[in-house]
Design a protein around this motif. Structure first.
Motif, PDB file in Angstrom:
ATOM      1  N   ALA A   1       0.834  -1.204   0.000  1.00  0.00           N
ATOM      2  CA  ALA A   1       0.000   0.000   0.000  1.00  0.00           C
ATOM      3  C   ALA A   1       0.870   1.256   0.000  1.00  0.00           C
ATOM      4  O   ALA A   1       0.567   2.228  -0.699  1.00  0.00           O
TER       5      ALA A   1
ATOM      6  N   PRO B   1      -8.702  -1.080  -4.547  1.00  0.00           N
ATOM      7  CA  PRO B   1      -7.832  -0.244  -3.715  1.00  0.00           C
ATOM      8  C   PRO B   1      -6.896  -1.137  -2.881  1.00  0.00           C
ATOM      9  O   PRO B   1      -7.265  -2.269  -2.543  1.00  0.00           O
TER      10      PRO B   1
ATOM     11  N   TRP C   1       2.250   1.814  -3.435  1.00  0.00           N
ATOM     12  CA  TRP C   1       1.213   2.321  -4.324  1.00  0.00           C
ATOM     13  C   TRP C   1       1.007   3.815  -4.090  1.00  0.00           C
ATOM     14  O   TRP C   1       0.907   4.588  -5.029  1.00  0.00           O
ATOM     15  N   ARG C   2       0.958   4.220  -2.823  1.00  0.00           N
ATOM     16  CA  ARG C   2       0.767   5.636  -2.496  1.00  0.00           C
ATOM     17  C   ARG C   2       1.934   6.483  -3.003  1.00  0.00           C
ATOM     18  O   ARG C   2       1.739   7.509  -3.620  1.00  0.00           O
TER      19      ARG C   2
ATOM     20  N   SER D   1       2.009   6.821  -6.786  1.00  0.00           N
ATOM     21  CA  SER D   1       1.000   7.705  -7.359  1.00  0.00           C
ATOM     22  C   SER D   1       1.394   9.169  -7.210  1.00  0.00           C
ATOM     23  O   SER D   1       0.894  10.013  -7.933  1.00  0.00           O
TER      24      SER D   1
ATOM     25  N   GLN E   1     -14.889  -4.638   4.159  1.00  0.00           N
ATOM     26  CA  GLN E   1     -13.967  -4.613   3.027  1.00  0.00           C
ATOM     27  C   GLN E   1     -14.038  -5.924   2.234  1.00  0.00           C
ATOM     28  O   GLN E   1     -13.936  -5.920   1.014  1.00  0.00           O
TER      29      GLN E   1
END
Length: 172
Positions: free
Chosen positions: A67, A111, A70-71, A74, A145
């Protein structure tokens, strides 16, 4: 530090951890190997403390590191891929390969947090409470989720517009 214990654990559980990393990285084996290597490097100095629950700890670390990548990715300028993004053709039972590719692509469309919940819950067969503990969230969050993620996967996998990787390639 008990280096032999760490080495033994990685030898016996490394393939399962790599599979988790592979799914968290959207089917990119190179990224999965890098992710697992980074997590193992950070875990080694802490091995004595995490030795009692290493599998849960490392799976949570993989999900969180994926995660974070990915952050941070981006926020940066887009990387230019060296290939067209389609995996090489794999000989063997083609139908299974195509279905696995579709599932990996569908997971990649989720996500990162939702993907982590589904990977830990179903591919790594962790209980809801263990996933919640690993991701530092409530069991209710894991349940919601999971529900939303499975619904989204069904949408993506049933979508007729989902590209078929076999028909996208030029065969000689």
């Amino acid at each position: 530090m008990d280096e032999a214990d760490f080495t033994d654990f990685v030898t016996h559980r490394g393939a399962a951890l790599l599979r988790t990393a592979f799914l968290l990285c959207g089917g990119d084996r190179g990224a999965a190997e890098d992710l697992l290597q980074d997590v193992l490097e950070r875990a080694f100095p802490k091995w004595r403390r995490i030795r009692g629950r290493p599998e849960t700890y490392l799976r949570a670390a993989l999900a969180n590191a994926a995660a974070n990548r990915w952050r941070s990715r981006s926020r940066r300028v887009r990387e230019v891929p060296l290939h067209d993004g389609t995996p090489p053709i794999t000989p063997g039972p083609e139908h299974q390969v195509v279905e696995e590719d579709r599932v990996v692509r569908a997971l990649d469309a989720l996500p990162p947090r939702m993907r982590a919940v589904l990977v830990l819950r179903f591919f790594d067969d962790m209980a809801e409470k263990d996933v919640a503990r690993a991701l530092r969230c409530s069991t209710g969050t894991v349940k919601s989720q999971t529900s939303r993620g499975l619904a989204r996967l069904r949408e993506v996998l049933d979508d007729a517009d989902l590209p078929d990787p076999v028909h996208e390639r030029n065969f000689l």
